[in-house]
Design a protein around this motif. Structure first.
Motif, PDB file in Angstrom:
ATOM      1  N   TYR A  86      11.179  10.537   9.256  1.00 38.41           N
ATOM      2  CA  TYR A  86      10.254   9.399   9.298  1.00 38.41           C
ATOM      3  C   TYR A  86       9.090   9.622   8.346  1.00 38.41           C
ATOM      4  N   SER A  87       8.489  10.797   8.379  1.00 34.09           N
ATOM      5  CA  SER A  87       7.370  11.086   7.478  1.00 34.09           C
ATOM      6  C   SER A  87       7.833  11.124   6.023  1.00 34.09           C
ATOM      7  N   ASP A  88       9.026  11.647   5.782  1.00 36.76           N
ATOM      8  CA  ASP A  88       9.541  11.680   4.412  1.00 36.76           C
ATOM      9  C   ASP A  88       9.671  10.265   3.851  1.00 36.76           C
ATOM     10  N   ALA A  89      10.244   9.345   4.654  1.00 35.96           N
ATOM     11  CA  ALA A  89      10.424   7.965   4.202  1.00 35.96           C
ATOM     12  C   ALA A  89       9.082   7.258   4.042  1.00 35.96           C
ATOM     13  N   SER A  90       8.147   7.509   4.954  1.00 35.60           N
ATOM     14  CA  SER A  90       6.820   6.895   4.871  1.00 35.60           C
ATOM     15  C   SER A  90       6.110   7.311   3.593  1.00 35.60           C
ATOM     16  N   GLY A  91       6.160   8.591   3.294  1.00 39.43           N
ATOM     17  CA  GLY A  91       5.512   9.089   2.089  1.00 39.43           C
ATOM     18  C   GLY A  91       6.121   8.499   0.830  1.00 39.43           C
ATOM     19  N   ARG A  92       7.430   8.375   0.795  1.00 34.85           N
ATOM     20  CA  ARG A  92       8.080   7.782  -0.382  1.00 34.85           C
ATOM     21  C   ARG A  92       7.632   6.335  -0.582  1.00 34.85           C
ATOM     22  N   ALA A  93       7.555   5.572   0.513  1.00 37.25           N
ATOM     23  CA  ALA A  93       7.148   4.165   0.406  1.00 37.25           C
ATOM     24  C   ALA A  93       5.711   4.051  -0.102  1.00 37.25           C
ATOM     25  N   ALA A  94       4.814   4.890   0.406  1.00 37.83           N
ATOM     26  CA  ALA A  94       3.415   4.842  -0.022  1.00 37.83           C
ATOM     27  C   ALA A  94       3.278   5.232  -1.494  1.00 37.83           C
ATOM     28  N   ARG A  95       3.990   6.279  -1.900  1.00 44.15           N
ATOM     29  CA  ARG A  95       3.899   6.733  -3.293  1.00 44.15           C
ATOM     30  C   ARG A  95       4.493   5.705  -4.252  1.00 44.15           C
ATOM     31  N   PHE A  97       4.702   2.457  -3.832  1.00 46.25           N
ATOM     32  CA  PHE A  97       3.781   1.320  -3.918  1.00 46.25           C
ATOM     33  C   PHE A  97       2.638   1.638  -4.880  1.00 46.25           C
ATOM     34  N   ALA A  98       2.020   2.812  -4.728  1.00 48.95           N
ATOM     35  CA  ALA A  98       0.884   3.179  -5.578  1.00 48.95           C
ATOM     36  C   ALA A  98       1.306   3.336  -7.034  1.00 48.95           C
ATOM     37  N   ALA A  99       2.460   3.970  -7.261  1.00 43.67           N
ATOM     38  CA  ALA A  99       2.911   4.205  -8.633  1.00 43.67           C
ATOM     39  C   ALA A  99       3.234   2.895  -9.341  1.00 43.67           C
ATOM     40  N   GLU A 100       3.875   1.965  -8.643  1.00 36.77           N
ATOM     41  CA  GLU A 100       4.250   0.691  -9.253  1.00 36.77           C
ATOM     42  C   GLU A 100       3.036  -0.104  -9.689  1.00 36.77           C
ATOM     43  N   ARG A 101       1.931   0.050  -8.965  1.00 35.32           N
ATOM     44  CA  ARG A 101       0.724  -0.724  -9.254  1.00 35.32           C
ATOM     45  C   ARG A 101      -0.356   0.111  -9.926  1.00 35.32           C
ATOM     46  N   GLN A 102      -0.038   1.366 -10.225  1.00 34.18           N
ATOM     47  CA  GLN A 102      -0.972   2.286 -10.876  1.00 34.18           C
ATOM     48  C   GLN A 102      -2.273   2.415 -10.082  1.00 34.18           C
ATOM     49  N   LEU A 103      -2.122   2.594  -8.769  1.00 32.99           N
ATOM     50  CA  LEU A 103      -3.255   2.777  -7.883  1.00 32.99           C
ATOM     51  C   LEU A 103      -3.408   4.248  -7.520  1.00 32.99           C
ATOM     52  N   THR A 104      -4.597   4.623  -7.087  1.00 31.49           N
ATOM     53  CA  THR A 104      -4.863   6.002  -6.688  1.00 31.49           C
ATOM     54  C   THR A 104      -4.481   6.204  -5.230  1.00 31.49           C
ATOM     55  N   LEU A 105      -3.609   7.167  -4.982  1.00 33.58           N
ATOM     56  CA  LEU A 105      -3.218   7.525  -3.630  1.00 33.58           C
ATOM     57  C   LEU A 105      -3.593   8.978  -3.382  1.00 33.58           C
ATOM     58  N   LEU A 106      -4.486   9.208  -2.434  1.00 34.10           N
ATOM     59  CA  LEU A 106      -4.819  10.562  -2.004  1.00 34.10           C
ATOM     60  C   LEU A 106      -3.841  10.972  -0.908  1.00 34.10           C
ATOM     61  N   GLU A 107      -3.584  12.259  -0.805  1.00 30.97           N
ATOM     62  CA  GLU A 107      -2.657  12.736   0.221  1.00 30.97           C
ATOM     63  C   GLU A 107      -3.206  13.978   0.919  1.00 30.97           C
ATOM     64  N   VAL A 108      -3.055  13.993   2.224  1.00 28.66           N
ATOM     65  CA  VAL A 108      -3.302  15.185   3.031  1.00 28.66           C
ATOM     66  C   VAL A 108      -2.030  15.433   3.822  1.00 28.66           C
ATOM     67  N   ASP A 109      -1.540  16.647   3.781  1.00 30.76           N
ATOM     68  CA  ASP A 109      -0.311  17.002   4.483  1.00 30.76           C
ATOM     69  C   ASP A 109      -0.647  17.981   5.604  1.00 30.76           C
ATOM     70  N   LEU A 110      -0.431  17.567   6.843  1.00 33.55           N
ATOM     71  CA  LEU A 110      -0.804  18.419   7.976  1.00 33.55           C
ATOM     72  C   LEU A 110      -0.137  19.791   7.928  1.00 33.55           C
ATOM     73  N   PRO A 111       1.188  19.894   7.784  1.00 37.44           N
ATOM     74  CA  PRO A 111       1.790  21.228   7.750  1.00 37.44           C
ATOM     75  C   PRO A 111       1.271  22.091   6.608  1.00 37.44           C
ATOM     76  N   ARG A 112       1.126  21.493   5.426  1.00 42.98           N
ATOM     77  CA  ARG A 112       0.682  22.271   4.264  1.00 42.98           C
ATOM     78  C   ARG A 112      -0.789  22.645   4.354  1.00 42.98           C
ATOM     79  N   ASP A 113      -1.626  21.673   4.729  1.00 42.30           N
ATOM     80  CA  ASP A 113      -3.076  21.872   4.649  1.00 42.30           C
ATOM     81  C   ASP A 113      -3.692  22.430   5.925  1.00 42.30           C
ATOM     82  N   HIS A 114      -3.044  22.204   7.061  1.00 41.35           N
ATOM     83  CA  HIS A 114      -3.647  22.631   8.326  1.00 41.35           C
ATOM     84  C   HIS A 114      -2.708  23.444   9.214  1.00 41.35           C
TER      85      HIS A 114
END
Length: 312
Positions: A86-95, A97-114
């Motif tokens: 679920y998280s993998d698919a959510s992240g792909r959809a968000a990225r 969307f941002a890439a297609e419109r050249q928008l800035t997307l910040l990311e925080v990853d709970l397993p990696r960062d915390h």
């Protein structure tokens, strides 16, 4: 079925408005409803920076799209919650969307960062998954907005969401929550302003908006939400709405107009006496904030300094 505005073939009927709309005028309706919510509740100033909480679902992507179309300086923040596919698919959809419109997307990853994910964190902290998830999101959205210099955090809560939460809070007379259930929560020391520009749009309308706009969003519901009582409240309100269109709108906006101010004092009292968490600096009534306690119980990385969101 004809569009109420132009009499061309309609693509959607909205029973609470007793009207049908073609694609062009449906999109205009959605944008007008968001503009009205922003203006009526003074959500966002013309020069303010907005951080949109993005999940990859229909509501947050529709909101981000409408804010950008309206000319606001809006970046996105995606939180990787570690909920498997679920998280993998959510992240792909968000990225995407941002890439297609050249928008800035910040990311925080709970397993990696915390050092923890929502399933393991909830279990270790003896919280239901939605509780651990909500706590994590609130903390990380606030933290990213503070460090990024954003004036406003915008979330994709729609009319269905707000009516269901209000229904549950009234059933249990949770007066502290009722005092905070507003379309805008003003900024306070350590907390950015939080706004909900979709409160005049129903869930079905944000889904239709994405379809018409060609926005590819994740359709699946979070698997951790099974049994969440608010889903039951939504079903109950949907049944009432089916026989009495406009009930959700009247229930929620009637509360805002006639009753919400009665609960403000109790909500304000809870905000007194906050001071910085000794670990992360976030405002808290205790020595260590709830997020840092959750991280500790989940065996994650100690929060001794803010983690900068990565940019996509």
């Amino acid at each position: 079925m004809k569009c109420r505005v132009c009499r061309e073939p309609a693509i959607i009927d909205i029973r609470r408005h007793n009207a049908n709309f073609c694609a062009e005028h449906f999109l205009r309706l959605c944008r007008d409803q968001v503009d009205k919510a922003i203006a009526d509740f003074e959500m966002i100033g013309p020069d303010e920076r907005v951080l949109v909480a993005v999940s990859g679902g229909k509501d947050s992507l529709a909101l981000w799209d409408m804010l950008v179309e309206a000319g606001y300086r809006a970046d996105g923040l995606y939180l990787g919650l570690g909920i498997g596919d679920y998280s993998d698919a959510s992240g792909r959809a968000a990225r995407a969307f941002a890439a297609e419109r050249q928008l800035t997307l910040l990311e925080v990853d709970l397993p990696r960062d915390h050092g923890y994910d929502i399933p393991s964190g909830a279990k270790a902290a003896h919280r239901v998954p939605c509780s651990a998830c909500g706590l994590s999101k609130r903390h990380l959205f606030d933290d990213a907005a503070r460090r990024g210099g954003y004036d406003v955090v915008a979330t994709g809560h729609n009319l269905d969401d707000e009516a269901a939460v209000l229904f549950g809070n009234v059933l249990r007379w949770q007066t502290d929550y009722l005092g905070r259930q507003l379309p805008v929560l003003p900024a306070r020391p350590g907390f950015p302003r939080k706004v909900k520009p979709l409160v005049r749009l129903a869930e079905r309308e944000t889904a239709a908006y994405c379809v018409v706009r060609g926005i590819d969003y994740i359709v699946e519901e979070c698997p951790m939400a099974a049994g969440n009582r608010h889903l039951g409240y939504k079903e109950a309100l949907n049944a009432i709405e089916a026989t009495s269109p406009g009930t959700k709108h009247d229930f929620y906006f009637g509360f805002l107009a006639r009753a919400s101010d009665r609960f403000q004092a109790e909500a304000e009292a809870e905000r007194e006496g906050l001071h910085p968490c000794v670990r992360c600096g976030a405002p808290t009534p205790s020595e260590i904030c709830a997020f840092c306690r959750l991280v500790e119980r989940a065996g994650g990385a100690p929060v001794t300094a803010p983690v900068a969101p990565s940019r996509r």
